[in-house]
Design an enzyme around this catalytic site. Structure first.
Site, PDB file in Angstrom:
ATOM      1  N   TYR A   1       0.863  -1.181   0.000  1.00  0.00           N
ATOM      2  CA  TYR A   1       0.000   0.000   0.000  1.00  0.00           C
ATOM      3  C   TYR A   1       0.895   1.226   0.000  1.00  0.00           C
ATOM      4  CZ  TYR A   1      -3.474   3.381   1.749  1.00  0.00           C
ATOM      5  OH  TYR A   1      -4.309   4.471   1.910  1.00  0.00           O
TER       6      TYR A   1
ATOM      7  N   ASP B   1       9.388   2.687  -0.369  1.00  0.00           N
ATOM      8  CA  ASP B   1       8.355   3.408   0.385  1.00  0.00           C
ATOM      9  C   ASP B   1       8.575   3.060   1.863  1.00  0.00           C
ATOM     10  OD1 ASP B   1       4.686   3.448   0.440  1.00  0.00           O
ATOM     11  OD2 ASP B   1       6.216   4.323   1.749  1.00  0.00           O
TER      12      ASP B   1
ATOM     13  N   LYS C   1       4.659   9.322   8.809  1.00  0.00           N
ATOM     14  CA  LYS C   1       4.473   8.783  10.162  1.00  0.00           C
ATOM     15  C   LYS C   1       5.500   9.297  11.178  1.00  0.00           C
ATOM     16  CE  LYS C   1       2.283   4.689   8.155  1.00  0.00           C
ATOM     17  NZ  LYS C   1       0.901   4.641   8.643  1.00  0.00           N
TER      18      LYS C   1
HETATM   19  P1  KE4 Z   1      -0.790   8.248   4.693  1.00  0.00           P
HETATM   20  O1  KE4 Z   1      -1.342   8.960   3.486  1.00  0.00           O
HETATM   21  O2  KE4 Z   1      -1.851   7.396   5.374  1.00  0.00           O
HETATM   22  O3  KE4 Z   1      -0.045   9.157   5.647  1.00  0.00           O
HETATM   23  O4  KE4 Z   1       0.371   7.245   4.173  1.00  0.00           O
HETATM   24  C1  KE4 Z   1       0.060   6.293   3.177  1.00  0.00           C
HETATM   25  C2  KE4 Z   1       1.028   5.144   3.300  1.00  0.00           C
HETATM   26  C3  KE4 Z   1       2.043   5.027   2.359  1.00  0.00           C
HETATM   27  N1  KE4 Z   1       2.947   4.019   2.428  1.00  0.00           N
HETATM   28  C4  KE4 Z   1       2.897   3.109   3.423  1.00  0.00           C
HETATM   29  C5  KE4 Z   1       3.925   2.019   3.464  1.00  0.00           C
HETATM   30  C6  KE4 Z   1       1.887   3.179   4.421  1.00  0.00           C
HETATM   31  O5  KE4 Z   1       1.845   2.248   5.400  1.00  0.00           O
HETATM   32  C7  KE4 Z   1       0.935   4.210   4.353  1.00  0.00           C
HETATM   33  C8  KE4 Z   1      -0.199   4.336   5.358  1.00  0.00           C
HETATM   34  N2  KE4 Z   1      -0.354   3.241   6.263  1.00  0.00           N
HETATM   35  C9  KE4 Z   1      -1.680   3.012   6.739  1.00  0.00           C
HETATM   36  C10 KE4 Z   1      -1.645   1.846   7.721  1.00  0.00           C
HETATM   37  N3  KE4 Z   1      -1.102   0.682   7.181  1.00  0.00           N
HETATM   38  C11 KE4 Z   1      -2.293   4.210   7.355  1.00  0.00           C
HETATM   39  C12 KE4 Z   1      -3.505   3.948   8.225  1.00  0.00           C
HETATM   40  C13 KE4 Z   1      -4.771   4.323   7.540  1.00  0.00           C
HETATM   41  O6  KE4 Z   1      -4.857   4.184   6.303  1.00  0.00           O
HETATM   42  O7  KE4 Z   1      -5.682   4.744   8.266  1.00  0.00           O
END
Ligand code: KE4
Length: 432
Positions: free
Chosen positions: A149, A244, A272
């Site tokens: 993701y 990523d 994060k």
């Molecule tokens: P954000 O747009 O949510 O800040 O980041 C996206 C993203 C990009 N790359 C990786 C490897 C990530 O894990 C994420 C976001 N992670 C999720 C949880 N696995 C965020 C939680 C959510 O979607 O509410």
């Protein structure tokens, strides 16, 4: 350990209203507990390794607001530095020295990053890095891996992990075929599949983007040689390698997976942890590539709140805390105890389980395993995971409400917290 059923009266009331106001009652899908069922917990406050919900229940937290809380929630030094920063305002929309400070810390820490651009989320960072890959190589296609993701931008919503996998959504409606036709996918840990894609699309692939340690399909580490293999294949094909590290950055090592595994990509995305709980994402890498980013170069990307002083302050203090000697040794020690303790208890209570950890990131699956990719992960016992999740919640342990997520420890978790968690796991697994 017998437990009285959790009193979630106030959570239920608040969440019922939320569902009339916001789709699914949440600001992000995975929070709705859809895949594990039952009442989502409405938080009242967090501190260190703990959560208190609106009904007064306390939990040991292994989600840590999905990664940022690696020093523990609301760390006093982070709060104090934010209070001081607030005196000077909340947003400038203009250069500030705080951006220099955090940029230097990121550049010093992450092997691939010679220049960096701050944005407001991991999604923005991944969107921008893909545009940069295409601008630099003048090629349109990109390879991602099933179950990974990279945020919710259109071009990444192809066999994605995290909430998309959690909700079992096919590739999301509203995403034009024209966009995703340039997104190629391969199984994680499968170098032959990647080589085949390059052979099938010679000169068309801008690069490969991956979670170097997958967290969004559950916890899936790279097989030996996988990351090194991608480095060779991308170089051979004039394509870029992009890690990523939104989740792994500053978590599995201070320099992220690229430091841990000794493989240096061309570009990296972060998020994060570098915001310390406030909205920060970033992308960075080789100076010659980053020089393309406006206004230095022609590739456009912008943001009103990018680099704002509060978020920079929280990120700076968080990385300062992580630089203290012994940080990653401690995280490794407590997470090893948790992960190995859980697998031992699963075995003793007759449940097939596999999993592992790297520093402050861990995960497991209810299957004999091994789990090398998303297909393997999907074969695990999801129903048992849901029952385990609910049982742990009733024992005061807050785990990610999806099998397709990773778990996170923090510097605030104590050995006593780990012991309590393992005791709860024993009680729950014995009852399943
Ligand atoms: P954000 O747009 O949510 O800040 O980041 C996206 C993203 C990009 N790359 C990786 C490897 C990530 O894990 C994420 C976001 N992670 C999720 C949880 N696995 C965020 C939680 C959510 O979607 O509410």
């Amino acid at each position: 350990m017998s437990t009285t059923p959790l009193n979630t009266t106030k959570s239920e009331e608040i969440f019922a209203v939320a569902q009339t106001l916001m789709p699914g009652g949440v600001s992000s899908p995975v929070r709705a507990f859809k895949s594990v069922g039952g009442q989502p917990i409405v938080f009242d406050r967090v501190q260190g390794a703990y959560i208190w919900d609106v009904d007064g229940n306390q939990y040991i937290d292994y989600v840590g607001t999905w990664g940022p809380a690696i020093c523990g929630h609301a760390h006093p030094e982070v709060i104090e530095s934010l209070q001081a920063a607030l005196e000077k305002g909340t947003s400038f929309g203009a250069p500030s020295v705080l951006e220099n400070v955090l940029a230097e810390m990121v550049i010093d820490a992450v092997p691939s990053i010679q220049m960096v651009r701050f944005v407001n989320s991991g999604t923005e960072a991944c969107m921008a890095v893909l545009r940069l890959m295409r601008a630099f190589t003048e090629r349109e296609k990109v390879i991602k891996f099933e179950g990974c993701y990279h945020g919710h931008a259109d071009m990444f919503l192809v066999k994605a992990g995290s909430g998309v996998a959690t909700l079992g959504l096919p590739d999301s409606p509203g995403v034009p075929k024209a966009v995703t036709s340039s997104t190629l996918t391969a199984p994680f840990n499968d170098l032959e599949a990647v080589k085949a894609l390059f052979a099938e699309h010679p000169g068309e692939i801008s690069g490969v983007i991956l979670e170097p340690v997958v967290g969004n399909a559950g916890f899936i580490p790279p097989d030996a040689g996988f990351l090194e293999g991608l480095r060779v294949i991308t170089k051979e094909n004039g394509a870029l390698l992009v890690f990523d590290e939104v989740m792994t950055g500053f978590r599995i090592a201070y320099g992220g997976a690229q430091e841990k595994f000794g493989v240096t990509p061309d570009l990296t995305t972060l998020g994060k942890v570098i915001g310390g709980g406030l909205p920060v994402g970033a992308y960075g890498g080789r100076r010659d590539i980053m020089a393309m980013v406006a206004p230095a170069g022609p590739m456009y990307q912008a943001g009103t709140l990018s680099g704002n002083p509060l978020a920079m302050t929280a990120g700076i203090k968080t990385l300062e805390l992580l630089q203290k000697p012994g940080t990653y040794e401690y995280l490794d020690k407590i997470t090893k105890k948790l992960s190995e303790g859980f697998l031992k208890i699963a075995q003793e209570t007759g449940h097939a389980a596999c999993g592992g950890y790297i520093s402050a990131m861990f995960g497991s699956f209810f299957t004999k395993g091994p789990v090398h990719n998303y297909e393997d992960a999907k074969k695990s016992d999801l129903s048992k995971f849901s029952r385990f999740h609910r049982g742990m919640l009733e024992h005061g342990i807050y785990l990610a409400p999806s099998q397709f997520e990773a778990g996170f420890t923090s510097l605030a978790h104590t050995e006593a917290d780990i012991d309590k968690t393992l005791a709860a796991a024993k009680a729950v697994l014995s009852s399943l």
